[in-house]
Every structure is written in structure tokens, then in C-alpha cells.
Design an enzyme around this catalytic site. Structure first.
Site, PDB file in Angstrom:
ATOM      1  N   SER A  65       0.938  -1.251  -0.119  1.00  0.00           N
ATOM      2  CA  SER A  65       0.067  -0.111  -0.036  1.00  0.00           C
ATOM      3  C   SER A  65       0.567   1.316  -0.020  1.00  0.00           C
ATOM      4  O   SER A  65       1.872   1.450  -0.707  1.00  0.00           O
ATOM      5  CB  SER A  65      -0.826  -0.077   1.415  1.00  0.00           C
ATOM      6  OG  SER A  65      -2.069   0.872   0.930  1.00  0.00           O
ATOM      7  N   ASP A 209      -5.884  -3.766  -2.693  1.00  0.00           N
ATOM      8  CA  ASP A 209      -4.877  -3.213  -1.511  1.00  0.00           C
ATOM      9  C   ASP A 209      -4.190  -4.581  -0.960  1.00  0.00           C
ATOM     10  O   ASP A 209      -4.758  -5.387  -0.393  1.00  0.00           O
ATOM     11  CB  ASP A 209      -5.487  -2.481  -0.577  1.00  0.00           C
ATOM     12  CG  ASP A 209      -4.396  -1.875   0.340  1.00  0.00           C
ATOM     13  OD1 ASP A 209      -3.583  -2.417   1.023  1.00  0.00           O
ATOM     14  OD2 ASP A 209      -4.413  -0.580   0.441  1.00  0.00           O
TER      15      ASP A 209
END
Length: 736
Positions: A65, A209
Site C-alpha cells: 500500500s 490493496d
């Protein structure tokens, strides 16, 4: 205590190994693991600064991320201070929400933004909602520009620092290791927060993610060959009951449970574990980025002595961000995947460049914004390949399966009164590249607009429009002149109906410049009930006219512009009338409108508008004359705004008008403004010197405007020195 002794022994063994084998230049390989955490991940930058100060040379980087974004930039060649500089000038709000400048939209798309308050997908008679807040295109464009120097690298082990990141397959829930492919795309996939960004398609996998599956890829970095792991953990810890005071925080806690349980084991496997004190910040605290970076530095200095032990005197040069300056691309070829509903010419027309061109990353961003503004593609990805020393641009588009939309709007003004707009839009109705749009406007005055348009990009496009417009109003002339040829009356009740159908051909350049020609059939009916027991008809006639127009528009905002300019010019030649009993003579209207906006300071803007029109030929129609007065209504035919006078109260077959506005944004989206307008208007105005003499009509306005989701809400107090009258007008919502 035992852990501390064990850790010291490990560090000493690494240092001893290095000192005992100087001939082989044997030194421990340092792996850096950066976790995800949204805005909290900015703390990674602060830690990197300390690592460089301690002389720690990173051999491998793994991130998830935000950790993938910071780690990917570091691995591609940037140093910590460069990354710090990049993020300090980044507008995260614009990056996250895929803000598309108005200048990147064509005239059709601008109209959509300036008429409809709400737009919803509508398929199979079911109203839907978008699958994500943003496609992530702005962050993707930014990453592509920043990684310009490594855009041809496909094996991340061949980056200046070997790199990997983690994403999650949304269909299987499994983690996906990304250590090959296109760097910017891999980083974006790792940072694609669910519901905020649309999933990224890589190798037929829908990726989101990486924090969902593996937010701290220590094992993956260890497998690269790292002897010592430095880990930076910016994840949330478990909250207590006092902190879990709303549903959102409870849901975040639930999603973090598995991640935190895994983290306890990974923490023990990390030789130098760094946990910045950022509990007072959230994943969206980008506006507090400088403070978060500082917290990262503080956490790094807390373990500074340990870092010095493994430091080797390495110093990543603090050079200028040259990769951002080198942004010219020579495009040899453009490859576009085959599409079902849109042609190659359509896509190239939106991109604004062709093979054989040199472009900048800003040109590329504008082209991608143009495509995104159409809402025709649910996903857009691109990458570069090298061929003969220049770039091949590969564009992969996924068409939006939703082709039907419902849109809504609200409006109130002093002419049309209250109105509710319902729009039905259908794309790919009959042919490729087409769109059909129907507005039905309900309220005090019924109206509709229908537009069918085939957009052929670089080539000439075709369209058909149909419009019905009506209003009923008591109209006053402030100087005793006739209005609409009304038998010498200075006030009259008017029921006005306009039914217009038009076919047109036009071409668009750079989304801002449009040239078109067409034919228009117009029926105008004007009646009045001013006289007792009778309805007098003033006009009920059809007219055929040929038209041509040219437009340019680069304003950044239609209602409250701060920069840009526009020009609109057209000619309409009336060649036929259905009323054979009248002495109809052919005539033409010529009109021009120019304006520009310029910011004086961050808050003050100056706006100038100048417009005019005249007739050519005899026998003009009074109901098509130029008519001035009022504010806030949608201008049709030759009805124009003019401060200080009642709507539609001054008329003539030629006019000249100028308007000056000073706008001050007292705070975000709240405006105070002062305007002055001047005009000369009358019949055959330009046949004498009257047009450039002192303006016969003038008016002034002081107003307040608020930008809202339904459009501007404005109140204007206006007055005129000639009439001594004061009028206060309200306008609510987008004009339509």
C-alpha cells in the site's frame, strides 16, 4: 532481556562477518519492509531520512500500500529528501478523487457537469451506484511521471534497489507477489484501497490493496537474500472500547484483527523494528503529512545507535529530482486494445496525440483525463515499451458495462421559476461512439431537450437536437419602448413557446475548440392574455435557418472562473418562413461573445465579458431580437442577462454589451462579488455612431454565491442609475 542479548549477538555476528572478510567485501544485506497505513505511511519518509543519515545502505525493499508507493520511489532511484519534497507539493485530495480539470472535457461533458447535480448508473430499470470513488488515474499518472527513468524495466530485481510489493486478488482473497511487470501499475495495485479505488487488472487478476492479505511482507524480503530486516510498522493497533465509538471504527477494527494477529509473529522476526507514534492520525490525515513525516524521523532516531552499527557510511546522493524534469516522450506507435463500442479514431481524438509525436507527461495526463471524462471506460491502463530508442505507447481500456444513466437537477430563477430536471442518457444506442440524452424539466414551466450525438474524434461528428421551451411572464419595459413588437405597450403578459429541431456537423480540437454547421427548423408561438376576454396571438410561425458556429472554452469553472478564456461566434441565416401571407425577407443574425478570467490574488478574480450582435438584411422577426434583462436563467435564442433591469425588458435587432466582475472567495466555495454591465441596444444600432457613444443602459450588482452539489446558490441585489429601480434576484442550482 534475553531478546536484547540475542539481538546484540546477531548484530555483532553480522559486523564480525563483514570485518573478517574484507577481501570478499562481505557485508550484511539489509532488507527494508514498509507496511501500509494510508496517510500514516508518510512516516516511512521520515525513517528513510534517518537511515540515510546513519549510513545504512538498503539492499532490498518490500512494501504494501503506502509502503509500496514510498518504497517503489526509493527503489527507483530517489533519496528520502526528494521523496519528502514530492509529497509536500502533492495535492492528495486531487490525486485521490481523480479530479478532472474542466479544460480536459469537451463541450458535451462540460454541459453534463454544469447541469446535473446527481448522476446514477441505470441498467435493467435498476438504479446502481459506482463500484469505487475513483479509478486511481491521477495517482497512476503521477507514478508514471516519477518513475520515468525505469519505465522500461520489467524485472523489479533490476531496479536500482531490488523491490517487491504485495496486492490481494479480490476474487480469491489470496495475496499476490508483484516483483515483475510495469512498476507504476504494480505500485497502484498494492495501494488500491477497496471502494476508494477501482481494482487493477494485472494478468487477468483483479487486484486490490495488499494490506488485506499481507501488510508486512517480511518473509518475501528475506527470501530475496536479506540478512537483516528493518521494518517500519504504521498499522493501527487494536482500539479500546472508548475509541470504538462509531460504526466506521468498529468495521476498521474488525478488518484489522487478522492483520494484527499476524503482525505479532512478524514483529519478532524483525531485527530492527520501528513503530512511529502516529496513533493520533488517521489513514486520511494527508493534510498533516509534515507532522507524520516528523514522527517517522523521531521513531528512526529512537533506534539510531542500532542503525549506526549496520551502517556502512553509505550516502545516497542528495541531487535534484531530475526524473521529474525529464518528461518528454517520443511516441513511435500507439497500440489500443480492440473495443466493442468505440473506434480507434474516437480514442485518439480524446488522447489528443498520434503516433510520431513528442509529448510530455502533462500532455499524457490531459489525454487520459479526456478519456476518463467520457465515463465510457471503467478501467484504463497504459505502459511504455522501448523500440528503436523511442517509446511504444500501449493503452488498455475496459469499457464501462453501464451505458445508461439517470441524472437529476434542481433550479430556481426569476424567469422560469422552480424546476426539477430528470435526464435519461443512453450510450451506444444505435452506433459506435454515440450518445442519446433526454432532459425533461418539470415545474412552473414545462420544457425538454433531446440530443443525439455521434462523436468521431478527429473526424467530423454528427448530431441532432430537439428542444421545447416555454415560459409565462409579465414583461415590463423601463423606458416605454416596445417589447416583442407589442402594439406600443410598455408592459404585457406573454406566453412564450419555442420548439426547435436542429441537425449539425461539427469537429472538436483539443477538447476546447469546436467548429460546426447545421440546419435548424424553429417554431415560435407568442400569445398574450393582457386584453380582457381575449387571447391575442402575436406570433405562430415556423422558420428554417442555416447556421454556422465556432467556440473556444478554456475556463476552469463556468460559474466562478479563476482563469482561462472563451469565445463564441455564430451566424444564423433565416431562409424560409411558413407564414406565406407576411412579407418575409431573408435575414441573418451575427453574434459574438468573448470573456476571460484572471486571478489577481489567491482570493480575488477579475472577469471580463464583451458581447454583441447585429442583423443583416431586412424584415427581422421581433421575437428573435436581442433581449436583455434579469439573471440566472438559461439563455436561449437571443435572451441575455443584464443586471439592473427586469428579465427581458430591453430589446433591439443589434446590441453591444460589456460586463466587469470582481469576485472574492471569502472562504472555500463561498463568494462575494460585484458586477457592472453596460449596453447599447436598439434597431439598426450600428448604422449610426450611437453604438460607441456613452452606454445608454447600465446596471450594477452586489452578490453572494455558494458552490453546492446542486450547483451555485446565488443572491444578487441589482440596480440601475437610469431607472432608479432595485431588484433582488435568487438563483438556485445549475442553469437549465
Amino acid at each position: 532481556m534475553k531478546k536484547s542479548i540475542l539481538f546484540i549477538v546477531l548484530l555483532c555476528s553480522c559486523v564480525n562477518a563483514f570485518s573478517q572478510q574484507p577481501d570478499n567485501d562481505k557485508k550484511p544485506k539489509i532488507g527494508l519492509v514498509l507496511s501500509g497505513g494510508g496517510a500514516k505511511g508518510l512516516a516511512h519518509i521520515g525513517v528513510l531520512k534517518v537511515l540515510e543519515e546513519a549510513g545504512v545502505e538498503i539492499s532490498y525493499i518490500g512494501g504494501t500500500s503506502m509502503g509500496a508507493i514510498v518504497g517503489g520511489l526509493y527503489a527507483s532511484g530517489y533519496n528520502a529528501h526528494q521523496i519528502d519534497s514530492i509529497f509536500k507539493v502533492t495535492d492528495f485530495d486531487a490525486v485521490v478523487r481523480d479530479f478532472i480539470p474542466r479544460a480536459s472535457k469537451n463541450f458535451y461533458e462540460k454541459k453534463n457537469d454544469e447541469m446535473y447535480a446527481i448522476s446514477l448508473p441505470f441498467e435493467n430499470f435498476k438504479i446502481g451506484v459506482p463500484n469505487a470513488y475513483s479509478k486511481g488515474l491521477n495517482i497512476y499518472n503521477m507514478l508514471n511521471k516519477l518513475t520515468h527513468n525505469v519505465r522500461h524495466v520489467r524485472d523489479f530485481n533490476k531496479l536500482p534497489i531490488p523491490f517487491l510489493c504485495i496486492a490481494t486478488n479480490i476474487e480469491t482473497g489470496e495475496e499476490v507477489l508483484l516483483d515483475k511487470g510495469y512498476l507504476s501499475q504494480a505500485i497502484l495495485a498494492s495501494a488500491t484501497f477497496p471502494s476508494l479505488f477501482s481494482p487493477v487488472l494485472i494478468d487477468d487478476q483483479m487486484l486490490i490493496d495488499g494490506g488485506v492479505a499481507n501488510n508486512y511482507p517480511i518473509d518475501e524480503v528475506r527470501k530475496l537474500g536479506a540478512d537483516i530486516i528493518i521494518g517500519v510498522d504504521v498499522q493501527d493497533d487494536l482500539k479500546d472500547r472508548e475509541s470504538l465509538n462509531n460504526a466506521t471504527r468498529i468495521l476498521i477494527q474488525i478488518s484489522n484483527l487478522q492483520m494484527i494477529n499476524k503482525m505479532n509473529k512478524k514483529k519478532r522476526q524483525t531485527e530492527i523494528y520501528i513503530k512511529p507514534d502516529i496513533k493520533n492520525y488517521t489513514v486520511i490525515s494527508f493534510d498533516e503529512g509534515s507532522e507524520i513525516i516528523k514522527k517517522g524521523e523521531e521513531a528512526g532516531f529512537a533506534v539510531y545507535e542500532k542503525l549506526k552499527v549496520i551502517g556502512s557510511g553509505f550516502n545516497k546522493q542528495k541531487k535534484s529530482i531530475q526524473k521529474c524534469a525529464v518528461d518528454t516522450l517520443s511516441i513511435k506507435e500507439i497500440n489500443i486494445n480492440e473495443l466493442d463500442n468505440y473506434t480507434r479514431a474516437y480514442v485518439l481524438g480524446k488522447l489528443g496525440f498520434n503516433a510520431g509525436n513528442k509529448i510530455t507527461y502533462n500532455d499524457l495526463k490531459v489525454g487520459i483525463d479526456n478519456l476518463n471524462a467520457t465515463q465510457n471506460f471503467s478501467s484504463m491502463g497504459y505502459y511504455f515499451e522501448e523500440k528503436d530508442g523511442v517509446d511504444v505507447f500501449n493503452l488498455n481500456l475496459i469499457e464501462n458495462p453501464t451505458k445508461t444513466f439517470l441524472r437529476f437537477g434542481l433550479h430556481y430563477d426569476d424567469l422560469y421559476k422552480s424546476a426539477v430536471l430528470i435526464n435519461f442518457t443512453k450510450k451506444k444506442l444505435l452506433f459506435k461512439n454515440d450518445v442519446a440524452s433526454l432532459d425533461v424539466i418539470l415545474g412552473d414551466n414545462f420544457r425538454y431537450n433531446f440530443d443525439y450525438y455521434i462523436d468521431n474524434g478527429f473526424y467530423w461528428s454528427f448530431g441532432f437536437k430537439s428542444r421545447y421551451n416555454s415560459f409565462s411572464r409579465n414583461i415590463y419595459t423601463d423606458d416605454g419602448e416596445e417589447i416583442f413588437g407589442s402594439l406600443g405597450l410598455s408592459s404585457i403578459n406573454v406566453d412564450f413557446e419555442d420548439f426547435t429541431n436542429q441537425i449539425y456537423f461539427q469537429t472538436i480540437f483539443k477538447q476546447k475548440f469546436i467548429v460546426g454547421v447545421g440546419l435548424e427548423l424553429k417554431n415560435i408561438e407568442v400569445t398574450s392574455q393582457t386584453f380582457e376576454d381575449a387571447t391575442i396571438g402575436f406570433e405562430n410561425n415556423r422558420y428554417l435557418n442555416a447556421l454556422g458556429y465556432i467556440k473556444y472554452d478554456s475556463l476552469d469553472n463556468f460559474y466562478f472562473p479563476t482563469e482561462g478564456w472563451y469565445f463564441s461566434g455564430d451566424i444564423q441565416s433565416y431562409i424560409y418562413s411558413s407564414n406565406l401571407e407576411s412579407d418575409f425577407n431573408r435575414f441573418s443574425y451575427v453574434r459574438g461573445d468573448f470573456g476571460f478570467a484572471q486571478s489577481i490574488t489567491d482570493k480575488f478574480t477579475f472577469v471580463l465579458q464583451a458581447e454583441g450582435g447585429f442583423t443583416v438584411g431586412e424584415g427581422t422577426i421581433p421575437f428573435l431580437d436581442f433581449v436583455l434583462g434579469g439573471y440566472g436563467f438559461n439563455e436561449i435564442n437571443n435572451f441575455k442577462h443584464f443586471y439592473g433591469y427586469e428579465p427581458l425588458s430591453i430589446s433591439g435587432d443589434s446590441y453591444l454589451k460589456s460586463t466587469f466582475t470582481l469576485d472574492y472567495e471569502i472562504f472555500k466555495k463561498n463568494h462575494l462579488n460585484f458586477s457592472a454591465n453596460y449596453a447599447n441596444i436598439g434597431d439598426n444600432l450600428f448604422d449610426s455612431d450611437e453604438w460607441y457613444e456613452k452606454p445608454r443602459y447600465s446596471g450594477y450588482a452586489f452578490g453572494y454565491g455558494l458552490e453546492t452539489i446542486i450547483g451555485p446558490i446565488e443572491i444578487k441585489h441589482t440596480w440601475s442609475p437610469e431607472t432608479k429601480d432595485h431588484h433582488t434576484w435568487f438563483s438556485v442550482g445549475f442553469w437549465f
